[in-house]
Design an enzyme around this catalytic site. Structure first.
Site, PDB file in Angstrom:
ATOM      1  N   SER A  53      -7.359  -4.623  -7.777  1.00  0.00           N
ATOM      2  CA  SER A  53      -6.206  -5.446  -7.427  1.00  0.00           C
ATOM      3  C   SER A  53      -5.968  -6.474  -8.537  1.00  0.00           C
ATOM      4  O   SER A  53      -5.966  -6.130  -9.721  1.00  0.00           O
ATOM      5  CB  SER A  53      -6.438  -6.108  -6.060  1.00  0.00           C
ATOM      6  OG  SER A  53      -5.284  -6.784  -5.639  1.00  0.00           O
ATOM      7  N   ASP A 172      -3.809   0.188  -3.416  1.00  0.00           N
ATOM      8  CA  ASP A 172      -4.758  -0.880  -3.777  1.00  0.00           C
ATOM      9  C   ASP A 172      -6.197  -0.403  -3.597  1.00  0.00           C
ATOM     10  O   ASP A 172      -6.577   0.141  -2.551  1.00  0.00           O
ATOM     11  CB  ASP A 172      -4.500  -2.106  -2.889  1.00  0.00           C
ATOM     12  CG  ASP A 172      -5.159  -3.366  -3.420  1.00  0.00           C
ATOM     13  OD1 ASP A 172      -6.200  -3.249  -4.095  1.00  0.00           O
ATOM     14  OD2 ASP A 172      -4.638  -4.468  -3.170  1.00  0.00           O
TER      15      ASP A 172
END
Length: 532
Positions: A53, A172
């Protein structure tokens, strides 16, 4: 290659892992700046960087040597963009993702994929089966940016259609591994959330056990719950900047722990931090330079002297210390130690010290009075209802008995003005009415023995007049006598207190003798007698 005793050894390979953080990447940026300032070799000798991320973006910037200030400026603009709409980052008009991609295209060099290949490990989550995938091979700058974009993409939050990397859709990487490559034994883990990582916030947990979520250890605390909310829905910029400083401080604490391990090691084989070549010892250990520590020490000593100075001070001759008292040439104690309040209680003529003769030619002045502080008397019940007793201001010295006793037949002498006396005697601190005639003499004879012979002649007359005019006032007078029977005299060390004790002692003996033969109704005068 020698076996590594402690991770972070500059002579053996070590790794750095950045967790997912969202908008709280301010924390990780502060940690990177601390390592650059205090232990630059730690970043230079790291052979692997892992991130997921926003942590993957921080790792890429650290490898390419890009300053964190540029990233934080773009992040500030993105936070302001998110705050414009009510839905925040969930609003369709939010351009946060596009702004981040434009930032990466602008700051990353063209050969960034060559520098990051084999060194940067980006954690992804494959959309088809939900497996965690770590990629570290990049063939172009665009491919590197796409991998970073896929690692930051949160469905519905960033959009509805996930991006692709080499033809496969990814989302993600924090869904399958919040702390990427945590299984590396040489990895120095940096996390925005409190847990078992090397550099992370230290909170007081609500329970003693951690819980695992997204393959990462978290402490169950209110602070961690707030951080999870701030990671997706950014707070104010002031709070985000506090996260930056918190990350910097936690990295410094980590370096201090490593220094302690190295210094306490018997074999000295724990290389990091080899303080003489690896870390700036003054900053890492928190030691201040001598030049910086001296002014603070002087200021601290000055503050201590200032705190103790008002308790006892030496007053020079002629200096009144802001009051209108007489000049003092000896060391005196301040008002804090002499008495709590000036004499303001009504005292009958029986307890008053004998009056000193007044000057006939010059008005009464404070310059001719001795520097003696008289006792503080607590205020008893007033003998006359409705009488007001003014108290002198704290800046003035307490009034002496010479200023309190004045004849009632003549105008009362004050410091600044003269006022006619009323038929009823006033019991204020400035004047005490008593029908007595005092011989007038010069004030220069003040230290002489007071006229004790006239005390027995005049006081029975004063008591008789007071009782005949108002008989009920005799009971409070007895109470006043008991209150001030043992006066506490505070005086200057330079003055002799024998004459004061003699006057009070004689006055007390005479008062008790007068009380025994005092009639309740007015009668004939008693023959005067001298004090024995």
């Amino acid at each position: 290659m020698e076996e590594q005793v402690f991770k972070g050894d500059p002579d053996t390979p070590h790794s750095i892992s950045f967790s997912g953080s969202g908008f709280l990447s301010f924390y990780q940026a502060g940690a990177v700046d601390a390592l650059r300032d205090l232990a630059p070799r730690m970043l230079e000798t790291a052979h692997r960087f892992a991130g997921t991320s926003a942590g993957a973006v921080i790792a890429a910037l650290a490898i390419c040597g890009i300053e964190m200030d540029e990233y934080l400026r773009v992040l500030n603009v993105g936070v302001a963009e998110v705050k414009k709409s009510f839905l925040g980052p969930l609003s369709p008009s939010c351009k946060m993702v596009q702004m981040m991609r434009q930032f990466l295209y602008r700051v990353l060099p063209e050969d960034s994929y060559k520098v990051t290949t084999g060194k940067l490990h980006v954690s992804l989550t494959r959309l088809t089966d939900g497996e965690n995938v770590v990629v570290s091979e990049f063939t172009s700058k665009e491919e590197l940016i796409e991998a970073l974009y896929c690692s930051c993409f949160v469905p519905v939050y960033c959009g509805l259609i996930p991006p692709t990397y080499r033809g496969v859709r990814y989302i993600d990487g924090g869904f399958t591994g919040m702390q990427p490559c945590a299984f590396w034994t040489d990895a120095i883990t940096i996390s925005t959330f409190s847990g078992q990582q090397d550099i992370c916030p230290r909170d007081c947990p609500a329970i003693f056990h951690d819980f695992r979520m997204f393959n990462c250890s978290f402490q169950f605390s209110l602070e961690n719950i707030a951080r999870m909310t701030h990671a997706l829905f950014p707070p104010d910029l002031v709070i985000l900047h506090d996260y930056y400083y918190r990350g910097y401080e936690d990295a410094v604490l980590y370096l201090r722990r490593l220094n302690a391990v190295y210094l306490n090691s018997s074999s000295k084989r724990v290389i990091f931090p080899r303080v003489e070549v690896y870390c700036q010892i003054e900053l890492a250990l928190g030691n201040e330079c001598p030049e910086r520590s001296q002014p603070s020490l002087r200021a601290r000593q000055a503050s201590l002297e200032g705190a103790t100075q008002p308790h006892k001070e030496w007053v020079p001759k002629g200096d009144g210390r802001g009051s209108h008292g007489p000049p003092v040439s000896q060391p005196v104690q301040t008002l804090e130690f002499t008495c709590e309040s000036p004499v303001s209680a009504p005292v009958s003529p029986l307890e008053q010290p004998p009056a000193q003769p007044l000057a006939s030619s010059t008005p009464l002045s404070l310059s001719g009075m001795p520097p003696v502080s008289f006792p503080a008397v607590h205020k008893p019940p007033s003998s006359t209802p409705g009488s007001s007793l003014p108290t002198p201001p704290p800046g003035l010295s307490p009034l002496s008995p010479q200023q309190q006793v004045q004849p009632s037949g003549s105008p009362a002498r004050s410091l600044h003005s003269q006022a006619p006396t009323s038929p009823r005697p006033s019991l204020g601190p400035s004047t005490v009415g008593a029908p007595q005639t005092l011989p007038r003499s010069s004030l220069s004879a003040f230290p002489a023995q007071p006229p004790v012979e006239e005390l027995g002649q005049e006081q029975p007359q004063a008591v008789a007049l007071l009782v005949s005019s108002k008989p009920k006032s005799a009971v409070p007078l007895v109470h006043v006598k008991e209150t001030v029977s043992k006066p506490y005299v505070t005086e200057s060390p330079a003055e002799d207190s024998n004459w004061v004790n003699k006057v009070f002692k004689k006055n007390k003996q005479k008062t008790s003798g007068t009380r025994k033969g005092f009639p309740r109704h007015s009668g004939s005068k008693k023959p005067s007698s001298k004090v024995q």
